[in-house]
Design a protein around this motif. Structure first.
Motif, PDB file in Angstrom:
ATOM      1  N   THR A 119      22.495 -27.630  57.013  1.00  0.00           N
ATOM      2  CA  THR A 119      21.110 -27.157  57.070  1.00  0.00           C
ATOM      3  C   THR A 119      20.956 -25.765  56.499  1.00  0.00           C
ATOM      4  N   HIS A 120      22.062 -24.994  56.462  1.00  0.00           N
ATOM      5  CA  HIS A 120      22.013 -23.603  56.020  1.00  0.00           C
ATOM      6  C   HIS A 120      23.162 -23.298  55.055  1.00  0.00           C
ATOM      7  N   ALA A 121      22.872 -22.446  54.097  1.00  0.00           N
ATOM      8  CA  ALA A 121      23.875 -21.947  53.168  1.00  0.00           C
ATOM      9  C   ALA A 121      24.200 -20.502  53.525  1.00  0.00           C
ATOM     10  N   VAL A 122      25.470 -20.137  53.365  1.00  0.00           N
ATOM     11  CA  VAL A 122      25.936 -18.776  53.642  1.00  0.00           C
ATOM     12  C   VAL A 122      26.521 -18.223  52.347  1.00  0.00           C
ATOM     13  N   LEU A 123      25.920 -17.164  51.831  1.00  0.00           N
ATOM     14  CA  LEU A 123      26.279 -16.595  50.535  1.00  0.00           C
ATOM     15  C   LEU A 123      26.765 -15.170  50.714  1.00  0.00           C
ATOM     16  N   SER A 124      27.989 -14.887  50.233  1.00  0.00           N
ATOM     17  CA  SER A 124      28.534 -13.526  50.329  1.00  0.00           C
ATOM     18  C   SER A 124      28.383 -12.797  49.001  1.00  0.00           C
ATOM     19  N   PHE A 125      28.112 -11.494  49.082  1.00  0.00           N
ATOM     20  CA  PHE A 125      27.972 -10.628  47.906  1.00  0.00           C
ATOM     21  C   PHE A 125      29.159  -9.675  47.898  1.00  0.00           C
ATOM     22  N   VAL A 126      30.069  -9.880  46.944  1.00  0.00           N
ATOM     23  CA  VAL A 126      31.343  -9.178  46.999  1.00  0.00           C
ATOM     24  C   VAL A 126      31.233  -7.699  46.683  1.00  0.00           C
ATOM     25  N   ALA A 127      30.303  -7.291  45.833  1.00  0.00           N
ATOM     26  CA  ALA A 127      30.224  -5.875  45.451  1.00  0.00           C
ATOM     27  C   ALA A 127      29.535  -5.020  46.498  1.00  0.00           C
ATOM     28  N   SER A 128      28.508  -5.552  47.156  1.00  0.00           N
ATOM     29  CA  SER A 128      27.706  -4.744  48.078  1.00  0.00           C
ATOM     30  C   SER A 128      28.015  -4.997  49.547  1.00  0.00           C
ATOM     31  N   GLY A 129      28.711  -6.091  49.858  1.00  0.00           N
ATOM     32  CA  GLY A 129      29.051  -6.378  51.242  1.00  0.00           C
ATOM     33  C   GLY A 129      27.984  -7.109  52.022  1.00  0.00           C
ATOM     34  N   HIS A 130      27.010  -7.702  51.343  1.00  0.00           N
ATOM     35  CA  HIS A 130      25.957  -8.437  52.039  1.00  0.00           C
ATOM     36  C   HIS A 130      26.370  -9.885  52.299  1.00  0.00           C
ATOM     37  N   VAL A 131      25.803 -10.449  53.374  1.00  0.00           N
ATOM     38  CA  VAL A 131      25.891 -11.873  53.661  1.00  0.00           C
ATOM     39  C   VAL A 131      24.461 -12.363  53.866  1.00  0.00           C
ATOM     40  N   ALA A 132      24.017 -13.269  52.987  1.00  0.00           N
ATOM     41  CA  ALA A 132      22.668 -13.822  53.083  1.00  0.00           C
ATOM     42  C   ALA A 132      22.754 -15.258  53.570  1.00  0.00           C
ATOM     43  N   ILE A 133      21.861 -15.619  54.482  1.00  0.00           N
ATOM     44  CA  ILE A 133      21.824 -16.957  55.070  1.00  0.00           C
ATOM     45  C   ILE A 133      20.520 -17.623  54.656  1.00  0.00           C
ATOM     46  N   PHE A 134      20.620 -18.859  54.148  1.00  0.00           N
ATOM     47  CA  PHE A 134      19.479 -19.564  53.595  1.00  0.00           C
ATOM     48  C   PHE A 134      19.158 -20.812  54.395  1.00  0.00           C
ATOM     49  N   ASP A 135      17.882 -21.104  54.543  1.00  0.00           N
ATOM     50  CA  ASP A 135      17.424 -22.428  54.927  1.00  0.00           C
ATOM     51  C   ASP A 135      17.616 -23.292  53.686  1.00  0.00           C
ATOM     52  N   ARG A 155      33.296  -1.203  51.503  1.00  0.00           N
ATOM     53  CA  ARG A 155      32.885  -2.443  52.165  1.00  0.00           C
ATOM     54  C   ARG A 155      32.623  -3.513  51.106  1.00  0.00           C
ATOM     55  N   GLN A 156      32.979  -4.729  51.435  1.00  0.00           N
ATOM     56  CA  GLN A 156      32.709  -5.876  50.592  1.00  0.00           C
ATOM     57  C   GLN A 156      32.525  -7.099  51.488  1.00  0.00           C
ATOM     58  N   ALA A 157      32.001  -8.150  50.912  1.00  0.00           N
ATOM     59  CA  ALA A 157      32.000  -9.448  51.581  1.00  0.00           C
ATOM     60  C   ALA A 157      32.512 -10.445  50.554  1.00  0.00           C
ATOM     61  N   HIS A 158      33.835 -10.617  50.545  1.00  0.00           N
ATOM     62  CA  HIS A 158      34.432 -11.507  49.553  1.00  0.00           C
ATOM     63  C   HIS A 158      34.142 -12.967  49.888  1.00  0.00           C
ATOM     64  N   ALA A 159      34.233 -13.319  51.152  1.00  0.00           N
ATOM     65  CA  ALA A 159      33.930 -14.676  51.590  1.00  0.00           C
ATOM     66  C   ALA A 159      33.382 -14.624  53.006  1.00  0.00           C
ATOM     67  N   ALA A 160      32.421 -15.490  53.305  1.00  0.00           N
ATOM     68  CA  ALA A 160      31.824 -15.596  54.636  1.00  0.00           C
ATOM     69  C   ALA A 160      31.777 -17.075  54.987  1.00  0.00           C
ATOM     70  N   VAL A 161      32.583 -17.474  55.980  1.00  0.00           N
ATOM     71  CA  VAL A 161      32.839 -18.891  56.239  1.00  0.00           C
ATOM     72  C   VAL A 161      32.285 -19.290  57.609  1.00  0.00           C
ATOM     73  N   PRO A 162      31.401 -20.286  57.669  1.00  0.00           N
ATOM     74  CA  PRO A 162      30.862 -20.727  58.960  1.00  0.00           C
ATOM     75  C   PRO A 162      31.926 -21.448  59.794  1.00  0.00           C
ATOM     76  N   LEU A 170      32.724 -16.126  59.845  1.00  0.00           N
ATOM     77  CA  LEU A 170      33.873 -15.234  59.707  1.00  0.00           C
ATOM     78  C   LEU A 170      33.814 -14.587  58.334  1.00  0.00           C
ATOM     79  N   VAL A 171      33.812 -13.263  58.292  1.00  0.00           N
ATOM     80  CA  VAL A 171      33.575 -12.519  57.053  1.00  0.00           C
ATOM     81  C   VAL A 171      34.809 -11.722  56.664  1.00  0.00           C
ATOM     82  N   ALA A 172      35.276 -11.917  55.432  1.00  0.00           N
ATOM     83  CA  ALA A 172      36.372 -11.135  54.875  1.00  0.00           C
ATOM     84  C   ALA A 172      35.789  -9.911  54.173  1.00  0.00           C
TER      85      ALA A 172
END
Length: 452
Positions: A119-135, A155-162, A170-172
């Protein structure tokens, strides 16, 4: 909602068709199975493919793009004409939401995952460290969070795994050298950092009493990819400089229950898949300190605990090749009994049998339609008849160009044969993002199949 059916400036969404696939099988039974599976492909469960282009939104220094393709448009035996895509311009609504909720805009979308219900997508932004969650159905962002500053303020967000049970992400935090956790309630639409859960991989101490990060043990503890088992009991954390940590990610704070040094597990792994009661994990190259590496390990799913000595339980070394121009990366389980591991540098996939751990094939993705595909990450259609893989561009934004540079940015479609042991690149859906000077900036990376 920021989705549209029109491409951004410079985007090309047609399909480059390759020659018809012929199953190169020496096994009549497998060939018959392939034919039956192909005949049944019209009954493929409904799905779509989400692919992430890391390059900035045209004219901006932030953003990026998610392309969404209907699964049926990618399933034809010899291709099916132009493939339209819905486009999420991350420089629009997503960027605005991140600016509102974190004070900064997101830069360089990198990896994408779906929660268990899709139902939701989890997108990590490696350069800025953001994690965006989508419907996922609405194609709209519903939350944006940012990792904490770690080592030297990085800070980075290389991967964000539900998590499989939907309770956390869980965010690397790669350059911050932290493992972080977001509490999630998808039904309620609530997402929040859990600072008390954070594991600082630069300063922590393992159960054996060794520093988590230390020369000759684990010299660079930037977390690359968290790989969570199906039960959620254990999370396998690959590290840039080598070594690996197995973590109870549901504990507060998160607890190390398994520790491996760099001599036992080489660095920079970014691929893992659970199969046959084990976790298959790779190690790769593409960093200045270690340009070339292709290893595959097989870890048990049980036997971990803080009372264990280091490197226990021991992983099986399934494959090891440190020769020049090798770089293991994305991993997938195909038809339940074949593990595929991509090599960005060689443009091939190595295939392993789950039951025996044997190396059974090398699938060459190079050919007339791409002399340098640079295959990065992949996912599999629900039936296993097709593999979808991101192909890197000529201006890679992550990974050393030595391995990550490709000539045909887009989504490759692989027709699976021999019951999962082989396949052929049958089509490339090109992705392009030309800058004002005519330079191709498109750099596809994250990709996932969403079940409908």
């Amino acid at each position: 909602m920021e989705s549209s059916s029109a491409p951004r400036v410079g985007a090309t969404l047609g399909l480059c068709l390759l020659s018809a696939c012929v199953a190169p099988s020496d096994d009549a039974g497998l060939a018959a199975t392939d034919s039956a599976a192909e005949a049944a492909s019209h009954d493929e469960p409904a799905f779509e493919v989400w692919a992430v282009d890391q390059s900035d939104t045209s004219g901006l220094s932030y953003g990026g793009t998610v392309y969404i393709y209907s699964g049926s448009s990618l399933m034809g035996k010899t291709g099916v004409g132009p493939v339209p895509a819905e486009v999420i311009d991350l420089g629009a609504q997503t960027s605005a939401l991140c600016l509102e909720q974190t004070g900064e805009r997101p830069v360089r979308p990198h990896m994408i995952f779906f929660n268990a219900e899709h139902t939701h997508a989890v997108l990590s932004f490696v350069a800025s460290g953001h994690v965006a969650i989508f419907d996922a159905a609405a194609r709209a962002p519903v939350a944006c969070l940012r990792t904490s500053a770690g080592v030297d303020g990085a800070r980075q967000a290389h991967a964000a795994v539900p998590a499989p049970d939907g309770s956390y992400i869980l965010v690397a935090n790669q350059n911050g050298k932290r493992l972080e956790r977001i509490a999630t309630d998808y039904a309620a639409g609530t997402f929040a950092w859990e600072p008390a859960a954070t594991l600082d991989l630069a300063t922590c101490v393992t159960p054996s009493g060794d520093p988590c990060q230390f020369p000759q043990i684990r010299p660079d503890n930037a977390p690359i990819c968290p790989i969570i088992d199906a039960t959620g009991a254990h999370s396998f954390i690959t590290l840039r400089g080598g070594g690996l940590l197995v973590v109870d990610a549901a504990a507060t704070p998160m607890q190390i229950v398994g520790e491996y040094d760099a001599a036992t597990v080489h660095g920079n792994g970014c691929g893992g898949v659970e199969a046959g009661g084990s976790m298959f994990i790779n190690s790769g190259g593409a960093t200045p300190a270690n340009l070339d590496q292709f290893d595959v390990y097989r870890f048990p799913l049980t036997g971990y605990g803080p009372e264990n000595p280091a490197n226990t339980p021991a992983p099986e070394v399934v494959f090891a090749d440190g020769s020049p121009d090798r770089d293991a990366h994305g991993t997938a389980l195909v038809k339940g009994h074949a593990v595929w591991v991509l090599d960005r540098n060689q443009g091939v996939a190595e295939v392993f049998d789950v039951a025996t751990s044997a190396h059974v094939n090398t699938v060459d993705l190079k050919g007339t339609y791409s002399s340098d595909p640079a295959p990065d990450l992949m996912d599999v259609s629900p039936s296993g008849h097709r593999i979808f893989v991101t192909l890197r561009g000529p201006t890679p934004l992550s990974g050393d160009p030595h391995a990550s540079m490709g000539s045909t940015p887009g989504v490759g479609v692989i027709h699976v044969t021999q019951g999962g042991r082989s396949g052929k690149l049958k089509a490339i859906v090109p992705i392009t993002n030309l800058d004002a000077g005519g330079v191709e900036r498109a750099d596809p990376h994250g990709i996932r199949v969403r079940r409908l």
